[in-house]
Design a protein around this motif. Structure first.
Motif, PDB file in Angstrom:
ATOM      1  N   ALA A   1      39.776  36.371  44.520  1.00 21.60           N
ATOM      2  CA  ALA A   1      39.887  36.391  46.231  1.00 21.60           C
ATOM      3  C   ALA A   1      38.416  35.511  46.651  1.00 21.60           C
ATOM      4  CB  ALA A   1      39.745  37.715  46.586  1.00 21.60           C
ATOM      5  N   ASP A   2      37.522  35.641  45.876  1.00 20.12           N
ATOM      6  CA  ASP A   2      36.351  34.955  46.245  1.00 20.12           C
ATOM      7  C   ASP A   2      36.158  33.398  45.774  1.00 20.12           C
ATOM      8  OD1 ASP A   2      36.008  35.013  43.399  1.00 20.12           O
ATOM      9  OD2 ASP A   2      34.146  36.311  43.503  1.00 20.12           O
ATOM     10  N   GLY A   3      37.342  33.058  45.394  1.00 16.26           N
ATOM     11  CA  GLY A   3      37.540  31.546  44.672  1.00 16.26           C
ATOM     12  C   GLY A   3      36.892  31.163  43.300  1.00 16.26           C
ATOM     13  N   SER A   4      36.584  32.042  42.779  1.00 18.56           N
ATOM     14  CA  SER A   4      35.939  31.930  41.392  1.00 18.56           C
ATOM     15  C   SER A   4      37.183  31.868  40.320  1.00 18.56           C
ATOM     16  CB  SER A   4      35.000  32.768  40.837  1.00 18.56           C
ATOM     17  OG  SER A   4      35.473  34.174  40.960  1.00 18.56           O
ATOM     18  N   LYS A   5      37.111  31.059  39.240  1.00 20.52           N
ATOM     19  CA  LYS A   5      38.146  30.919  38.307  1.00 20.52           C
ATOM     20  C   LYS A   5      38.050  31.906  37.345  1.00 20.52           C
ATOM     21  CE  LYS A   5      40.149  27.176  40.127  1.00 20.52           C
ATOM     22  NZ  LYS A   5      41.560  27.168  40.278  1.00 20.52           N
ATOM     23  N   VAL A   6      39.096  32.247  36.485  1.00 18.55           N
ATOM     24  CA  VAL A   6      39.246  33.272  35.785  1.00 18.55           C
ATOM     25  C   VAL A   6      40.063  32.980  34.712  1.00 18.55           C
ATOM     26  CG1 VAL A   6      40.539  34.648  36.746  1.00 18.55           C
ATOM     27  CG2 VAL A   6      39.375  35.536  34.871  1.00 18.55           C
TER      28      VAL A   6
ATOM     29  N   ASN B   1      47.577  41.019  32.487  1.00 18.35           N
ATOM     30  CA  ASN B   1      46.539  39.801  32.243  1.00 18.35           C
ATOM     31  C   ASN B   1      45.132  40.555  31.621  1.00 18.35           C
ATOM     32  OD1 ASN B   1      47.518  38.283  35.253  1.00 18.35           O
ATOM     33  ND2 ASN B   1      48.364  38.016  33.225  1.00 18.35           N
ATOM     34  N   ASN B   2      44.604  39.881  30.722  1.00 17.54           N
ATOM     35  CA  ASN B   2      43.568  40.268  30.137  1.00 17.54           C
ATOM     36  C   ASN B   2      42.532  39.468  30.312  1.00 17.54           C
ATOM     37  OD1 ASN B   2      44.272  42.839  29.282  1.00 17.54           O
ATOM     38  ND2 ASN B   2      45.233  42.092  27.261  1.00 17.54           N
ATOM     39  N   ASP B   3      41.004  39.628  31.003  1.00 16.40           N
ATOM     40  CA  ASP B   3      40.018  38.667  31.384  1.00 16.40           C
ATOM     41  C   ASP B   3      39.518  38.242  29.870  1.00 16.40           C
ATOM     42  OD1 ASP B   3      38.238  37.041  32.202  1.00 16.40           O
ATOM     43  OD2 ASP B   3      37.168  38.630  33.290  1.00 16.40           O
TER      44      ASP B   3
END
Length: 507
Positions: free
Chosen positions: A218-223, A246-248
């Motif tokens: 939501a903050d625009g960062s990629k994961v 999903n697992n980070d």
């Protein structure tokens, strides 16, 4: 309908007991007949038919079709006996037969309609119970899914999100009410490793898919996530929904990229170092080789000068000539050892299995000249077979034995032992132990360096290349070299190497 839904236990009791079912038919008939006769006595006419139909309806509703038919028969007989002329007789006029037929048909239709409706209501009741159980199960499952920290959400075949657990909120930053109803690919800006059509084809074919995806928070960062998809199908086998977990793995991927980058850099540096080492070896070989000719000339002319001018030179000048010749000889030894050390780095190893005891005997023969006139007690233990380059390992043993002979020179009784120590199941450990002058362990790291010496050259001769040669040979065999010593208490030199395959020997 409300009455039926409110009294499921009463229906269940009637359904299980035939006595209750048929008793209800008789009881309802008697009550209705009493009411009809009472109404007739007080001047209320034409109420018997509705009352009998009501009795039939109650019976079929609570007791089923069989008791209802009994109620129809009893009602028809009672109507004919009590309310049709001539009364108190079962005689039926021919003109009244159609009327009776219509009444019976209507009663039977009422029975059928009530039975059908009762069955429908029962099905609705069962469906409601089943729905309640399903809702309870789904609620429990949703609660359990919310307890896990894994990211889980469900989307339909149009990729619209229908379920969003707490793990998804924690990872991506969107609350459930913000995510549900949104198209997942657009919400998360999903980046796929292959075309999405290929992924959907595999999902429809196998019912599952897994891979690594890049998504946006939501903050625009990629994961980066390890994503697993499971296809849900209905009873007809049609796909209806997709469960995605999903697992980070963002941090793991970053470390992998760092490791890959470091490995590439290490490979480049290793290649550069290998090239530099080859250049240094070639340089050392070339320099050593080129130094031979001028050194021979220097030593030769110094010997000629000594022969011709020794008679006219004083003692100091003759001492200078001896020093020149000794230095030339030492320089020649250094060049020879340096050339041998350089050749070991370039030579290919020819590994075979050979008898180590026989090799030690050959090495003793080679160093016999250094031990002439000495009182040396040799102790050679049981040695195993060795797998390696025989000529190179002979050079190792010659250097170690020469080293032991040299540094026990000050002992009236020298003791030198060659044996096999306890190694691992995969490695052999060989040692050479002496009772010589030993060394200080704080300088142990200097022992195997080129031109490194721990004793003065005027006390013990040598070039400082022998132990470096030993280390290089053993390293090329995949082993290691180390030493233990005590000042004036002797020294032990060890080397290890892989055992021959299938060897069962133990020290």
């Amino acid at each position: 309908m409300a009455l039926i839904l409110a009294r499921p236990n009463l229906q269940l009791q009637f359904a299980r007991s035939p006595v209750l079912r048929y008793g209800l038919a008789v009881t309802s008939f008697v009550i209705v007949l009493s009411l009809a006769l009472l109404a007739q006595r007080y001047g209320f006419h034409n109420v018997e038919v509705p009352l009998f139909l009501f009795a039939i309806a109650v019976t079929v509703w609570y007791a089923g079709a069989g008791p209802a038919i009994l109620a129809v028969v009893l009602s028809s007989l009672a109507f004919d006996y009590f309310f049709t002329e001539p009364r108190y007789s079962l005689y039926v006029k021919s003109s009244e037969i159609p009327y009776y037929a219509v009444y019976i048909l209507f009663a039977l239709l009422l029975v059928w309609f009530s039975a059908v409706r009762r069955r429908v209501e029962q099905q609705l009741l069962e469906s409601r119970d089943e729905l309640q159980r399903e809702v309870t199960i789904r609620t429990q499952q949703a609660s359990l899914l919310n307890l896990t920290h894994d990211t889980i959400f469900v989307r339909d075949m149009s990729n619209v999100i229908s379920y969003w657990n707490r793990g998804a909120e924690e990872l991506y930053g969107w609350r459930a009410e913000e995510a549900i109803g949104k198209e997942s690919y657009q919400l998360l800006l999903t980046e796929f490793p292959v075309p999405i059509e290929e992924i959907r084809t595999e999902l429809l074919r196998t019912g599952r898919w897994e891979g690594e995806l890049r998504k946006s928070k939501a903050d625009g960062s990629k994961v980066v996530v390890a994503s697993r998809w499971s296809l849900r199908q209905d009873e007809q086998g049609r796909p209806v929904a997709i469960l995605e977990t999903n697992n980070d793995i963002t941090e793991r991927k970053r470390r992998e990229e760092d490791i890959q980058s470091l490995n590439q850099e290490l490979a480049m540096r290793s290649t550069e170092l290998e090239s530099i080492n080859k250049e240094l070896e070639a340089f050392a070989y070339s320099i050593s080789h080129d130094l031979r000719a001028p050194l021979r000339h220097m030593a030769g002319y110094a010997e000629l000068l000594q022969k011709k001018a020794s008679s006219v030179l004083d003692d100091k000048s003759n001492h200078y000539m001896v020093m020149i010749l000794d230095s030339a000889k030492r320089m020649g030894d250094l060049i020879d050892d340096l050339l041998a050390f350089s050749r070991i780095g370039r030579a290919e190893t020819q590994k075979t299995v050979f008898d180590l005891t026989q090799l030690v005997k050959e090495a003793l023969t080679e160093v016999q000249q250094d031990s002439e006139g000495r009182n040396i007690a040799w102790n050679i233990g049981t040695l195993p077979e060795f797998y390696g380059d025989r000529s190179m390992l002979r050079l190792v043993m010659v250097n170690l034995l020469s080293n032991a002979i040299k540094f026990t020179r000050t002992r009236p009784q020298a003791e030198i032992e060659i044996g096999c120590a306890n190694g691992s199941a995969e490695d052999l450990v060989i040692f050479v132990r002496d009772n010589g002058v030993g060394f200080d362990m704080k300088y142990v790291n200097k022992l195997f360096g080129v031109f490194q010496r721990l004793h003065q050259s005027d006390a013990f001769e040598g070039t400082g290349i022998g132990l470096a040669t030993v280390q290089r040979v053993i390293h090329r065999h995949g082993g290691k070299v180390w030493a233990e010593g005590v000042v004036d208490g002797g020294a032990t030199f060890y080397f290890s190497a892989p055992r021959p395959r299938g060897q069962l020997w133990r020290a």
